[in-house]
Every structure is written in C-alpha cells, then in structure tokens.
Design a protein around this motif. Sequence first.
Motif: not given
Length: 170
Positions: A129-130, A133-138
């Motif tokens: 997901r990261i 780009g489906e969620t914020d990078p972390r």
Amino acid sequence: MILFVLKCTADHRFEVWFRNGDAYEAQAAAHSISCPVCGDTRIGKAPMAPRISKGLGKDVAPPAAPAQEEAPATHAMTPAPAAGQAHGLSDEARQRIAAEMMRHLTELRRTVEENCDYVGDRFAEEARRIHYGETDPRGIYGEASASDVEELHEEGVTFHRIPWLPRTNS
C-alpha cells in the motif's frame, strides 16, 4: 556443527553455523536464511578455504586459492571476513565484538519500535500500500512469510529484514 560462508545475490558474504550439510540444504531451499546486510533470502555457498588441523588444537587455513568463476548464487550484519581472518581473534576479542553487536541490535530494535508502526502479519500488505501510494509513507515493521518476501522483492518494494533480538529483563 559445520560453518559455511554464504553469499547473497548482492555478493554480501557472511558466516552461518549449521547442524550438518543437509540442514543447510533444507534451510536454503525453504529460503529461511537471509542476508544480514540486505535481507535477500536467495543464498548460496561462497568459496572458502578448509581449516586443516596441525595438531595441539591449532587450526591453520591454507593460502586462499585464486578466485574462480562460479555459477551465480541462489538468492536469500556484517560480511564474513576473509578466510582465516576471524580465527586470529582471541576469545576475549570475539566476546567484545559479540557484546557490541548485541548492544547495536538492541538499540536498533528500540529505535524501530519507537519510530515505526507495528503492522504484525499485515506487513506485506501494508508495504505494498505504501509502495503503490495507496497510503501515506511511514516506517513500518512486522512479520512476512518467505513467499511474501519473495513477492515483495519481485514487485520492487523496498524493505529490509533485520535480526530481531528477543527482549531481556537485564
């Protein structure tokens, strides 16, 4: 017990002890050996010089043979030293080095736990997901199966496997 010098596809070299040659073969086939530098689980044996006993408990490594072209290794903290180099260390020096490595690995675990989100067995799913780009990078950490690790490598997802030390009460 038998000591093998192994290498990953990035040519990182490291030493690993096995109960016997069959134990190495089984673990390598299951991709359960990972490179401590890059986490690659496609591992192969690296050329190594045999240790020859000269009696009185002294082992002597023969001079290194010239490098030969070999087949590429099957894919899988520190690269292994050159043949015979580690054997010149005193027990005290080895203990100091081992203690220092344990201290660094303990600090690494503490830093990861303080700065990253634990996603458990959803690691592969969350890493994708990261990546896409489906969620914020972390920063995340968790567990992944050998097949998940291989799929993530094939998809180009950037991640690293780290040796995870158990907590101690001391």
